[in-house]
Design a protein around this motif. Sequence first.
Motif, short mmCIF file in Angstrom:
data_model
loop_
_atom_site.label_atom_id
_atom_site.label_comp_id
_atom_site.label_asym_id
_atom_site.label_seq_id
_atom_site.Cartn_x
_atom_site.Cartn_y
_atom_site.Cartn_z
N UNK A 333 0.82 -1.20 0.00
CA UNK A 333 0.00 0.00 0.00
C UNK A 333 0.86 1.26 0.00
N UNK A 334 1.62 1.45 1.08
CA UNK A 334 2.48 2.62 1.24
C UNK A 334 3.82 2.16 1.78
N UNK A 335 4.91 2.58 1.16
CA UNK A 335 6.22 2.17 1.68
C UNK A 335 6.40 2.64 3.12
N UNK A 336 7.08 1.87 3.95
CA UNK A 336 7.27 2.27 5.35
C UNK A 336 8.20 3.47 5.46
N UNK A 337 8.02 4.25 6.54
CA UNK A 337 8.93 5.35 6.82
C UNK A 337 10.16 4.80 7.51
N UNK A 338 11.33 5.07 6.94
CA UNK A 338 12.58 4.51 7.44
C UNK A 338 13.63 5.60 7.60
N UNK A 339 14.59 5.33 8.46
CA UNK A 339 15.69 6.26 8.65
C UNK A 339 16.65 6.23 7.48
N UNK A 340 16.88 5.05 6.91
CA UNK A 340 17.92 4.88 5.90
C UNK A 340 17.58 5.53 4.57
N UNK A 343 11.48 7.30 0.24
CA UNK A 343 11.08 6.61 -0.99
C UNK A 343 9.82 7.21 -1.58
N UNK A 344 9.66 6.99 -2.89
CA UNK A 344 8.44 7.33 -3.62
C UNK A 344 8.25 6.26 -4.69
N UNK A 345 7.04 5.76 -4.82
CA UNK A 345 6.77 4.66 -5.76
C UNK A 345 5.62 5.05 -6.68
N UNK A 346 5.71 4.63 -7.92
CA UNK A 346 4.61 4.78 -8.87
C UNK A 346 4.43 3.46 -9.61
N UNK A 347 3.18 3.02 -9.70
CA UNK A 347 2.85 1.82 -10.47
C UNK A 347 1.72 2.17 -11.43
N UNK A 348 1.98 2.04 -12.73
CA UNK A 348 0.98 2.33 -13.76
C UNK A 348 0.58 1.02 -14.43
N UNK A 349 -0.68 0.56 -14.23
CA UNK A 349 -1.11 -0.68 -14.90
C UNK A 349 -1.10 -0.51 -16.41
N UNK A 350 -0.80 -1.58 -17.13
CA UNK A 350 -0.81 -1.55 -18.58
C UNK A 350 -2.16 -1.93 -19.14
N UNK A 351 -2.35 -1.70 -20.42
CA UNK A 351 -3.61 -2.03 -21.07
C UNK A 351 -3.81 -3.54 -21.17
N UNK A 352 -2.70 -4.30 -21.15
CA UNK A 352 -2.83 -5.76 -21.23
C UNK A 352 -3.50 -6.32 -19.98
N UNK A 359 7.11 -4.15 -6.70
CA UNK A 359 8.17 -3.41 -6.02
C UNK A 359 7.99 -3.63 -4.53
N UNK A 360 9.02 -3.33 -3.77
CA UNK A 360 8.90 -3.46 -2.32
C UNK A 360 10.02 -2.68 -1.65
N UNK A 361 9.73 -2.20 -0.46
CA UNK A 361 10.70 -1.57 0.42
C UNK A 361 10.61 -2.33 1.74
#
Length: 677
Positions: A333-340, A343-352, A359-361
């Motif tokens: 859902x949302x990447x965890x908040x970490x000290x190290x 992060x920012x994530x984007x996932x765009x579904x395809x037409x297929x 992805x994962x953090x």
Amino acid sequence: MPSGSAGGDLSATVLETLFTQAPMGLYVFDEELRIVRYNTAARGVRGLPSDAVLGRRLDEIAEGFDDPDLVGLCRQVLAGEGRVRDRLIRGRSPGAPDHEMVISVSVFRVRPGEGRVLGVAVVQDVTERQGAADRLDILHDAHRAIGTSLDVRATAEALAEVVVGRFADAVTVDVLDDAVRGAAPAERPVDPAVPLRRVAFRSVNDPARRASSGELTTFPVPTPFTQSLSDASPRLVARLAADAPWLAADPERARRLTDAGVHSLLVVPLVVRGSVLGVAGFYRHRDPRPYDDDDLSLAEQLARRTALSMDNARSYARERTVANALQRHLLPRTPPELTAVDTACLHLPGTAGGGGDWYDVIPLSGSRVALTVGDVTGSGIEVAAAMGQLRTALTTLAVRDPAPEELLSCLDGVTRSLTRDAGDPVTASCLYAVFDPVTRVCTAASAGHAAPVAVGPLGEPLAFEPPAGPLLGTGRGGYEALRVELPDGSLLALYTNGLVREAPEARTTLLRLLGQPDRALRELADDAVYTLMHGQGEDDAVLLLARTRGLEEDRLAEWTLPGDPAVVGTARRLADHQLAAWHLERLAFTTELIVSELVTNAIRYGTGPIRLRMIRDRGLLCEVSDGSSTAPHLRHARATDEGGRGLGIVAQLADRWGTRFERRGKTIWCAQEMESD
């Protein structure tokens, strides 16, 4: 002289019979292309006086049939330079201007005896034959064009492309809105109140126009449209009368038909397996021919082909929706908040639909973090499910803290155990990177995945290309890791192929876009995705950005201890003093017990030297390392046992604990939650 002749006595009985009784047109012409004899029984010249034909050229008596090349071709035939066989000419005779005819013309050269050269034209009415051939051509083109796309609108447009200008002057296709969205149609008559979505409109007057934004419409009762939707039967309106009763029930559509000059139409339901998906309308306003039963039969065949393809597209849309929903549910859902890292994530579904991108953090021990992206080959529900299985396996393996190359080797084995419904093996690419904020070192390994893009804190490019090993699921293994030190504020971009498929210079573009250290990660992610992708692609696209941040020195304490049981008390005192410096005296009791048990365990079962490390992060981390690679074993000690309770005590006191193996030795760690500062 026989009727229909000029000059010469051609009195052979067979020839006379041929020129008076043959059903096809026979025309003999001279060097000037003037007709010198003709078949008086031929269609089109019956009853005409001889002077209306004899002495005239072929093109002069064929009024309504225009072929500008015919005269030149006849001259070539007379000169012996060519021949004409079965040349088709379309036109309308003066006696039936509303009826198009197709005639076949063949021309050949003759020279009776030693006389002059003559030409003979054989003319046949092939309207019915050519009509059947035209219908077959339309069906052939329809079978090639309709069904090439798993999209309802594209299927409707393919139908319009085939028929407009050949079979219809205009066509409309309206489909149940639920079917467009992928829902299964009900096996019952369509309620007139149910809206239909206009998915195609094309006219010879405006061939470039398409359906206007998929507008919704309903058909009033009673009209041929509602009747076809209700009983799944086609309707033929050969002659559209201005006073037709159904036009009064739909005055707006009646006005549009009248303004366009429509005089004949066909309304054909789109039916598949007993269910009505929608309705297609075929209209003629420029072509004067009214539709007939043969045209209705052709329209039904076109509608069946279109409906079947639309149902395939509807099923695919449904599967795509389910696969996309499954994929979204399986992704974080949302990447965890970490000290190290930030992060920012984007996932765009395809037409297929239902791609295998993930992805994962993943937070790891020692304040480290794992960054990973991957892509299962293919698309659909099975691929989305396989992606979920691999992501689960990866996070499970990550908790055990293996090196990146070891994790990929284990994940390769997991991937080989997966098969799709058809028994096909599953393959996937994956990039797995671990960043340690204490050492500022990022270690990455790749299984056939694109290398990340790395940018320094001032926007300068950094070299970071781990060797791309075999895809997961191939069983070839042999993964290698690359270790790179990243200064604080460095930016990593991990992505999947869907992001860069249409951008040949993607890495260069990413380096340019990401070389702006003062901008927020979300803004950089948006700019990168929408610069590299031109609209929604067929494949999924994932972009994971991570800005690194090293651990501040005042949050870390580390000591090296000798392997002497007497040092246990020293370790407790060191831990106690450090907690006081961090104002965490409330954790002193449990921390002293944890440190005591871990150090005792390392002295008893490990090899020196022993290292004690404490990290103040979002929780309190305590780690004890030694040179032994023997894995600790948690067991429940019996009442009579003198030892074996150390790890049990640690497990009870800590919120989490575990072991990670390094190149030399192992580290036992435990974490305690604490209130944020």
